[in-house]
Scaffold this active site. Structure first.
Site, short mmCIF file in Angstrom:
data_model
loop_
_atom_site.label_atom_id
_atom_site.label_comp_id
_atom_site.label_asym_id
_atom_site.label_seq_id
_atom_site.Cartn_x
_atom_site.Cartn_y
_atom_site.Cartn_z
N SER A 139 -35.35 51.48 52.04
CA SER A 139 -34.15 52.10 52.62
C SER A 139 -34.29 52.10 54.13
O SER A 139 -35.41 52.09 54.66
CB SER A 139 -34.02 53.55 52.14
N TYR A 152 -37.76 61.74 51.27
CA TYR A 152 -37.26 60.41 50.84
C TYR A 152 -37.75 59.34 51.81
O TYR A 152 -38.25 58.28 51.39
CB TYR A 152 -35.73 60.47 50.80
N LYS A 156 -40.11 56.04 50.97
CA LYS A 156 -39.67 54.66 51.23
C LYS A 156 -40.61 53.98 52.24
O LYS A 156 -40.83 52.77 52.16
CB LYS A 156 -38.22 54.63 51.71
N1 NAD Z 1 -26.97 53.76 47.72
C1 NAD Z 1 -27.48 53.64 48.93
O1 NAD Z 1 -26.80 53.82 49.94
C2 NAD Z 1 -28.92 53.24 49.09
C3 NAD Z 1 -29.38 52.96 50.39
C4 NAD Z 1 -30.70 52.60 50.56
C5 NAD Z 1 -31.54 52.46 49.47
N2 NAD Z 1 -31.07 52.74 48.21
C6 NAD Z 1 -32.00 52.57 47.09
O2 NAD Z 1 -31.38 51.72 46.15
C7 NAD Z 1 -31.91 51.99 44.85
C8 NAD Z 1 -30.77 52.22 43.89
O3 NAD Z 1 -30.12 53.43 44.23
P1 NAD Z 1 -28.56 53.69 44.11
O4 NAD Z 1 -28.15 54.53 45.24
O5 NAD Z 1 -27.90 52.42 43.89
O6 NAD Z 1 -28.53 54.70 42.89
P2 NAD Z 1 -28.21 54.61 41.34
O7 NAD Z 1 -28.40 55.99 40.89
O8 NAD Z 1 -26.94 53.94 41.08
O9 NAD Z 1 -29.36 53.69 40.78
C9 NAD Z 1 -30.58 54.14 40.41
C10 NAD Z 1 -30.82 53.80 38.93
O10 NAD Z 1 -32.19 54.06 38.66
C11 NAD Z 1 -32.26 54.60 37.35
N3 NAD Z 1 -33.47 55.42 37.25
C12 NAD Z 1 -33.73 56.61 37.85
N4 NAD Z 1 -34.94 57.06 37.49
C13 NAD Z 1 -35.46 56.14 36.64
C14 NAD Z 1 -36.67 56.05 35.92
N5 NAD Z 1 -37.58 57.02 36.00
N6 NAD Z 1 -36.88 54.97 35.14
C15 NAD Z 1 -35.95 53.99 35.05
N7 NAD Z 1 -34.78 54.02 35.71
C16 NAD Z 1 -34.53 55.09 36.50
C17 NAD Z 1 -31.02 55.46 37.19
O11 NAD Z 1 -30.70 55.66 35.83
C18 NAD Z 1 -29.98 54.63 37.96
O12 NAD Z 1 -29.27 53.76 37.09
C19 NAD Z 1 -32.83 53.20 45.02
O13 NAD Z 1 -34.18 52.77 45.14
C20 NAD Z 1 -32.36 53.82 46.32
O14 NAD Z 1 -33.36 54.57 46.95
C21 NAD Z 1 -29.79 53.12 48.01
#
Ligand code: NAD
Length: 260
Positions: A139, A152, A156
């Protein structure tokens, strides 16, 4: 860019954020998509979204579930060539206010889980004498953060340290390890979290995009997916241990609204 005949596993691929973009990009470049999700309910969603893909349930916090997942996949598809460590959880709380349970809850998924899946993934590559590829989803918070995100951000940052370290350890096997660091990727589900610090989450998101990013356009999940696909493909064959920020220039800005 081609990912044909590559079996690629995406953890947490049933989500609606970054994981969805990664899954769609991998399908568009011809990969054989394998989605991991935490439970059957989430797995059902993934099956509906990506017909024909293989969906496996396993909680990445649980070693035994992960071992079963890899055993099952070995029988179903053989060797897995690529891994996208996408599953992650967030926490919006100042570090000095967070409890041990909240800290552990985040670290168990965002760094310990990433390491555990990576470990089993690498072992099956080595057993099959096959090269391969890991892309960790970090991130922008690993590079510059804001109040309430210290824990967080620290997890990361650890993901990026793991990325570099594993890249060094595995380079001799031609196994590459890289990361993408997305900026703010909008999904409707995010409003719930943003509402914890503002009464007008839609405006907050709009202001963020306009003021904090060099390119004042919303980042799409598919942009993250395309970057991950590049790092998984042979086009990036000399790149390892690196993090690619997919942030529309968020982390390169010294100040936000004052710089207009
Ligand atoms: N959305 C953003 O703006 C953003 C920005 C930077 C980084 N990220 C990173 O992107 C990744 C996806 O996040 P997102 O925001 O798209 O959220 P999201 O909640 O849509 O996706 C996360 C998924 O991980 C699954 N999950 C959670 N715990 C789990 C576990 N213990 N075992 C298996 N699956 C599990 C959840 O069921 C979910 O479907 C994450 O690593 C997050 O930190 C997101």
């Amino acid at each position: 860019m081609e990912l044909k005949e590559r079996n690629i596993l995406v953890t947490g691929g049933g989500g609606y954020g970054v994981g969805e973009g990664v899954c769609n990009a991998l399908i568009s470049f011809g990969a054989r998509l394998i989605v991991n999700e935490i439970n059957e309910e989430k797995a059902k969603i993934a099956r509906g979204k990506y017909p024909g893909c293989i969906v496996v349930t396993a909680d990445i916090r649980k070693q035994a579930e992960l071992e079963n997942m890899f055993l099952y996949l070995e029988k179903e598809v053989g060797v897995i060539h690529g891994l996208v460590n996408n599953a992650g959880v967030g926490l919006s709380k100042p570090a000095h206010e967070a409890s041990k349970e909240e800290f552990d809850g985040l670290y168990d998924v965002d760094i310990r889980g990433v390491w555990m899946v990576s470990k089993l993934f690498v072992r099956q590559l080595l057993q099959n004498n096959t090269n391969g590829n890991i892309v960790n989803v970090s991130s922008v918070h690993a590079h510059a953060t804001m109040p309430r995100y210290a824990i967080y951000a620290s997890a990361k940052s650890a993901v990026e340290g793991l990325t570099r370290g594993m890249a060094i350890e595995l380079g001799k096997y031609n196994i590459r390890v890289n990361a993408i660091a997305p900026g703010y990727v909008h999904a409707e589900q995010n409003y719930a979290l943003i509402s914890t610090w503002t009464d007008n989450p839609k405006q907050w998101v709009q202001d963020y995009i306009e003021n904090e990013q060099a390119i004042p356009i919303a980042i799409q999940a598919i942009d993250c997916g395309n970057a991950a696909a590049f790092l998984l493909s042979d086009l990036s064959k000399s790149i390892t241990g690196q993090t690619l920020c997919v942030d529309n220039g968020d982390t390169i800005k010294l100040v936000g609204s004052l710089s207009k």
